[in-house]
Design an enzyme around this catalytic site. Structure first.
Site, PDB file in Angstrom:
ATOM      1  CG  ASP A  51      -0.371  -0.089   2.522  1.00 17.06           C
ATOM      2  OD1 ASP A  51       0.870  -0.231   2.611  1.00 17.06           O
ATOM      3  OD2 ASP A  51      -1.119  -0.016   3.522  1.00 17.06           O
ATOM      4  CE  LYS A 120       3.039  -6.002   3.674  1.00 18.13           C
ATOM      5  NZ  LYS A 120       2.562  -4.890   4.526  1.00 18.13           N
ATOM      6  CD  GLU A 189       8.112  -0.632   7.411  1.00 18.61           C
ATOM      7  OE1 GLU A 189       7.094  -1.256   7.050  1.00 18.61           O
ATOM      8  OE2 GLU A 189       8.411   0.505   6.970  1.00 18.61           O
TER       9      GLU A 189
HETATM   10  O1  KIV Z   1       3.542  -1.180   1.628  1.00 17.26           O
HETATM   11  C1  KIV Z   1       4.697  -1.622   1.591  1.00 17.26           C
HETATM   12  O2  KIV Z   1       5.479  -1.340   0.671  1.00 17.26           O
HETATM   13  C2  KIV Z   1       5.133  -2.489   2.678  1.00 17.26           C
HETATM   14  C3  KIV Z   1       6.588  -2.844   2.731  1.00 17.26           C
HETATM   15  C4  KIV Z   1       7.334  -1.675   3.216  1.00 17.26           C
HETATM   16  C5  KIV Z   1       6.844  -4.040   3.543  1.00 17.26           C
HETATM   17  O3  KIV Z   1       4.366  -2.856   3.505  1.00 17.26           O
END
Ligand code: KIV
Length: 280
Positions: A51, A120, A189
């Site tokens: 996102d 995710k 993260e």
């Molecule tokens: O949205 C994204 O790019 C992410 C990554 C930083 C893991 O969640």
């Protein structure tokens, strides 16, 4: 007319990623578009349609600008552009937090319309019910703990995690909850190195680090940060492997000069009666 989305037998599955725990490091990058997916697919195990697309490509201040429609459109583009990587699509803020039913409905829409391998979502203990419900609906889930970009407004910024004993305990509880809920992997993260390494040792699913630890089972970066395209904020943990902003700026500068002095288009770039074929 809708283009058929590719699903190949050679695509890496979420389960294959899960089985890589403790093995060869899992190579992950974000991707949001067809051409970038085409370029990255031969080199990575997993492409995340993050996102972060809301910030990186759409110019929003935070990832809260992402919508389900936006994620699905980019997910479809990345599926069209890839044939081998495991493609994971992020669930945007506001589409899963309220209840397990809301989470399952959103995950079903994402997978139904993109044919991606997994979704995710951000959160640990507080999102375990949502993860378990999506997994029960036979949709693989990647977790995301530590610095959670969907919570930066609540957190007062992009704050590194794991610096107090209380926070370490909460991070370990989050990791264990995500694992127990059935996630196939876990993004960690912006978390201090020893804590990310400790979580990697404590759980049986692969950890994917971003600003975390080289002990994680895999690594991920935002593609635009990695190739030097990001215009706004680049996190300190990013290693830039190319400088595409200057390549593009230089190309635009040369093009502008050649248009202004009528050097472009030259004879090779215009049509005459004798050009071969009818196609441009
Ligand atoms: O949205 C994204 O790019 C992410 C990554 C930083 C893991 O969640």
């Amino acid at each position: 007319m809708a283009t058929k989305l590719p699903t190949t037998d050679i695509r890496v599955s979420a389960d294959a990623i899960r089985r890589r725990k403790g093995g060869l490091p899992i190579v992950c990058l974000t991707a949001y578009t067809y051409p970038i997916a085409r370029l990255l697919d031969p080199h990575v195990d997993l492409l995340l349609v993050g996102d972060s697309v809301a910030m990186v490509l759409h110019g929003h201040q935070t990832t809260l600008g992402a919508s389900l429609d936006m994620m699905i459109a980019h997910g479809q583009a990345v599926m069209r552009g890839s044939a081998e990587a495991c493609v994971v699509v992020d669930m945007p803020a506001g589409t899963y937090e309220d209840s397990a039913e809301q989470a399952v409905a959103s995950a079903r829409r994402i997978v139904g319309e993109t044919v991606c391998q997994a979704v995710k979502l951000e959160g640990g203990v507080g999102m375990a019910a949502q993860i378990a419900a999506i997994v029960a609906a036979e949709i693989p889930v990647m977790g995301h703990i530590g610095l959670q970009p969907q919570s930066v407004e609540k957190d007062g910024g992009y704050k590194i995690k794991g610096r107090t004993d209380e926070n370490v305990a909460a991070l370990i509880a989050d990791a264990l909850a995500v694992e127990k809920a059935g996630a196939f992997s876990l993004v960690i993260e912006g978390t201090i190195e020893p804590v990310a390494a400790e979580i990697t040792r404590r759980i049986a699913i692969p950890t994917i680090g971003i600003g975390a630890s080289s002990d994680c089972d895999g690594q991920i970066l935002v593609i635009d940060d990695m190739v030097g395209l990001t215009v706004d904020r680049v996190p300190k943990f990013v290693k830039q492997y190319a400088d595409l902003r200057s390549v593009i700026a230089h190309a635009a500068e040369r093009y502008a000069a050649e248009v202004r002095n009528r050097e472009f288009p030259g004879r090779a770039h215009v049509f005459s009666k004798s050009n071969a074929g009818d196609e441009a």
